[in-house]
Design an enzyme around this catalytic site. Structure first.
Site, short mmCIF file in Angstrom:
data_model
loop_
_atom_site.label_atom_id
_atom_site.label_comp_id
_atom_site.label_asym_id
_atom_site.label_seq_id
_atom_site.Cartn_x
_atom_site.Cartn_y
_atom_site.Cartn_z
N ASN A 91 0.55 -1.09 -0.08
CA ASN A 91 0.11 0.01 0.27
C ASN A 91 0.95 1.33 0.40
OD1 ASN A 91 0.59 -0.63 2.60
ND2 ASN A 91 -0.79 -0.07 3.72
N GLU A 151 5.25 -4.63 11.75
CA GLU A 151 3.57 -3.76 11.99
C GLU A 151 2.66 -3.93 10.92
OE1 GLU A 151 4.15 -0.89 13.16
OE2 GLU A 151 6.09 0.23 13.44
N CYS A 164 -3.04 1.23 7.52
CA CYS A 164 -3.37 0.83 8.19
C CYS A 164 -3.81 1.25 9.39
CB CYS A 164 -2.37 -0.23 8.59
SG CYS A 164 -1.12 0.81 9.33
N1 NAI Z 1 1.19 -0.92 10.64
C1 NAI Z 1 1.62 -0.59 9.34
O1 NAI Z 1 2.41 -0.03 9.19
C2 NAI Z 1 1.13 -1.35 8.00
C3 NAI Z 1 0.28 -2.52 8.27
N2 NAI Z 1 -0.54 -2.82 6.76
C4 NAI Z 1 -1.15 -3.91 6.81
O2 NAI Z 1 -0.71 -5.11 5.54
C5 NAI Z 1 -1.78 -5.57 5.06
C6 NAI Z 1 -2.13 -5.41 3.76
O3 NAI Z 1 -0.58 -5.47 3.01
P1 NAI Z 1 -0.37 -6.78 2.17
O4 NAI Z 1 0.75 -6.39 1.23
O5 NAI Z 1 -2.09 -7.54 1.57
O6 NAI Z 1 0.16 -7.54 3.70
P2 NAI Z 1 0.77 -9.51 3.00
O7 NAI Z 1 1.17 -9.81 4.85
O8 NAI Z 1 -0.14 -9.77 2.41
O9 NAI Z 1 2.00 -9.08 3.05
C7 NAI Z 1 3.42 -8.18 2.75
C8 NAI Z 1 4.04 -8.71 3.27
O10 NAI Z 1 4.57 -9.98 3.76
C9 NAI Z 1 4.83 -10.54 2.08
N3 NAI Z 1 4.68 -12.08 2.13
C10 NAI Z 1 3.20 -13.16 2.28
N4 NAI Z 1 3.55 -14.17 2.80
C11 NAI Z 1 4.39 -14.74 3.38
C12 NAI Z 1 5.21 -15.52 3.75
N5 NAI Z 1 4.77 -16.44 4.09
N6 NAI Z 1 6.32 -15.49 4.56
C13 NAI Z 1 6.72 -13.83 4.57
N7 NAI Z 1 6.73 -13.13 3.55
C14 NAI Z 1 5.68 -13.66 2.91
C15 NAI Z 1 4.14 -10.78 0.93
O11 NAI Z 1 5.14 -10.63 -0.57
C16 NAI Z 1 4.37 -9.39 0.75
O12 NAI Z 1 5.94 -8.51 0.82
C17 NAI Z 1 -3.09 -4.86 6.37
O13 NAI Z 1 -3.02 -6.02 7.27
C18 NAI Z 1 -2.26 -3.88 6.53
O14 NAI Z 1 -3.03 -3.34 8.20
C19 NAI Z 1 -0.31 -2.12 6.31
C20 NAI Z 1 0.97 -1.13 5.90
C21 NAI Z 1 1.56 -0.33 7.19
O1 LIG Z 2 0.35 1.57 8.34
C1 LIG Z 2 0.73 2.56 7.19
O2 LIG Z 2 -0.63 2.07 6.20
C2 LIG Z 2 0.99 3.46 6.63
O3 LIG Z 2 1.81 3.69 7.18
C3 LIG Z 2 0.87 4.69 7.39
S1 LIG Z 2 1.38 5.63 5.85
O4 LIG Z 2 2.74 5.91 7.09
O5 LIG Z 2 1.22 5.95 5.08
O6 LIG Z 2 0.81 7.55 7.13
#
Ligand code: NAI
Ligand SMILES: O=C(O)[C@H](O)CS(=O)(=O)O
Length: 477
Positions: free
Chosen positions: A156, A252, A286
């Site tokens: 994202n 995160e 997120c």
């Molecule tokens: N707390 C934060 O700063 C943020 C959290 N998120 C969270 O991320 C999620 C959405 O992002 P997605 O890319 O769909 O998440 P995802 O967890 O599907 O993928 C994230 C990364 O993990 C990799 N991945 C997938 N399976 C894996 C495995 N078994 N082992 C290691 N790596 C693996 C993916 O290829 C990708 O690079 C949402 O839940 C969102 O809340 C997103 C942005 C910021």
């Molecule tokens: O958590 C996310 O999706 C991002 O960390 C929020 S931000 O850094 O783009 O503000």
């Protein structure tokens, strides 16, 4: 510097060389679903070569000042190429072009902050001489790099969230093996080119693209990886932690962010900020506002304002300057959001605005008459849907905000200092934002959650603490 043009093929970036694989993976333009580029698909041998190269690179001298210079130069190059990167973001993420430019500007700042922090890494004096029998000793700590860091990033925010990993990791003297999200990998590859041009020594940054689960598994199996820093879904985060053993892990993860609007708040300001921060990047942020709790006295006027402001948002082509909301990352994700909204309606919710899907585009949607057990409230929507519910009392709303598996950030609009301070003590989150919505972040602040939102903090200063080890040196004089 590459540009994203139809048919372009990208290699893996291993030990400063670009290596194209026989098997390739498509990257789609998220607005029209056309294939826009192809990326290489790493196999186990590539993963092992990248980790080995990173391990070798970390042994070579790379002084804090040299790290500072490289990161500052990279930031400058990113600013110069802001438009090029932003256009790629608009294509590969579907992020509206104005918002894409904002991400690149923030990413450049993240690199600048990381550069500055490279010069500030320090330990402290420890008064060991205060212990009986240690009178002739002195001690101090130093912070040393952890070594090879595997950085795994989500789709994202694929430039700034990558910079939040590689910036602090390199500033602290580590090597990084980066695995960007398979659906948005191009900007990460462009960043590797930019880092090389900025003078980053070969091997310090490796970029592997391809199947996330497979590459993740090979990285987890490789004992030369010293730390995992992951941003993404709780499901994958939990898996990484379970397999990483005794190695460091920073996570995160997701959230179903709440924002409270109390009856003494400036509701015009609250409605404006919530209308904006529920729907940025089609809600795929997120800390995006997902649950709004409005004190019941002001519910009617707040909803009227929120609808009025949300109605003005333009949904459409992300490359169009007037667009506020582009497509979701996949048609399937927009279908999931549609099904959650429909289910909420079957369970008694009302669609106050939106609720329609066109391919991957989902209208900014406001739900009312929701309850906390509907998926749209209980789980993470990660889409352009905000649910608005009412409350009577302060304790009641704090309990509602806390009735969540997540705890990344929350927002509170109030002018009651007592309420703000009570909420600061009682709301279970990594960050409480007063008189703004949950989705406030600047890049030098500590950022990270509690509960299922993960652990470990980002923001270069805090990430550097995670990415270094504290070592004590004792002198027997
Ligand atoms: N707390 C934060 O700063 C943020 C959290 N998120 C969270 O991320 C999620 C959405 O992002 P997605 O890319 O769909 O998440 P995802 O967890 O599907 O993928 C994230 C990364 O993990 C990799 N991945 C997938 N399976 C894996 C495995 N078994 N082992 C290691 N790596 C693996 C993916 O290829 C990708 O690079 C949402 O839940 C969102 O809340 C997103 C942005 C910021
Ligand atoms: O958590 C996310 O999706 C991002 O960390 C929020 S931000 O850094 O783009 O503000």
């Amino acid at each position: 510097m590459t540009t994203l043009t139809t048919g372009k093929q990208y290699g893996l970036y291993i030990n400063g060389k670009w290596e194209q694989t026989a098997e390739m993976m498509e990257v789609l333009n998220k607005y029209n679903q056309e294939v826009t580029a192809h990326i290489s698909v790493a196999e186990k041998e590539h993963v092992d070569a990248a980790v080995q190269g990173a391990k070798e690179a970390v042994k070579a001298p790379f002084s804090p000042y040299a790290r500072y210079e490289v990161l500052m130069k990279a930031a400058q190059l990113l600013v110069e190429r802001c438009e090029e990167f932003a256009q790629v973001l608009a294509l590969e993420v579907g992020k509206p072009i104005r918002e894409s430019r904002g991400e690149i500007e923030r990413a450049a700042q993240t690199l600048v902050i990381s550069a500055e922090e490279a010069k500030r890494i320090h330990g402290e004096g420890i008064p060991v001489e205060a212990a009986p029998g240690s009178e002739n000793r002195m001690a101090f700590t130093v912070r040393v790099p952890v070594g090879v860091i595997a950085a795994i990033t989500p789709f994202n925010v694929p430039v700034n969230l990558v910079c939040h990993k590689i910036g602090p990791a390199l500033a602290a003297g580590n090597s990084v093996v980066l695995k960007p999200a398979e659906v948005t990998p191009i900007c990460a590859l462009m960043l590797a080119e930019l880092m090389e041009e900025a003078g980053l020594p070969k091997g310090r940054l490796q970029v592997l693209t391809g199947d996330g689960a497979k590459i993740g598994e090979w990285l987890l199996e490789n004992k030369d990886v010293n730390m995992f820093t992951f941003t993404g879904s709780p499901r994958v985060g939990e898996y990484i932690r379970s397999k990483a053993g005794l190695r460091k892990v920073a996570l995160e993860l997701g959230n179903n962010s709440a924002t409270i609007v109390h009856n003494d708040a400036n509701i015009e300001q609250a409605a404006s900020l919530i209308a904006q921060k529920s729907f940025n990047n089609a809600g795929q942020v997120c800390i995006s506002v997902q649950r709004v709790y409005v004190q019941e006295d002001i519910f009617a006027s707040f909803i009227a304002l929120l609808k009025q402001k949300t109605e003005k948002l333009v949904v459409g082509d992300p490359s169009d300057e007037s667009t506020d909301i582009g497509p979701m990352i996949r048609i399937g994700e927009a279908e999931r959001v549609e099904s959650w909204v429909n289910e909420a309606v079957e369970q008694g919710a009302t669609i106050a605005l939106g609720g329609k899907r066109n391919g991957a585009l989902y209208e900014p949607t406001i739900l009312t008459h929701v309850n906390d057990d509907m998926k749209v409230c209980r789980q993470e929507v990660f889409g352009p849907v905000v649910s608005v519910a009412t409350y009577k009392e302060k304790d009641e709303v704090i309990a509602k905000v806390n009735d969540s598996d997540y705890g990344l950030q929350a927002g509170l609009f109030t002018n009651d200092l007592q309420f703000a301070m009570k909420a600061s003590r009682e709301i279970e989150v990594g960050g409480l934002i007063v008189n703004d919505a949950s989705a406030y972040r600047v890049d030098h602040m500590p950022y990270g959650g509690v509960k299922n939102s993960g652990n470990g903090k980002e923001g270069p200063k805090y990430a550097i603490e995670e990415m270094t080890e504290e070592r004590i040196i004792v002198l027997n004089l």
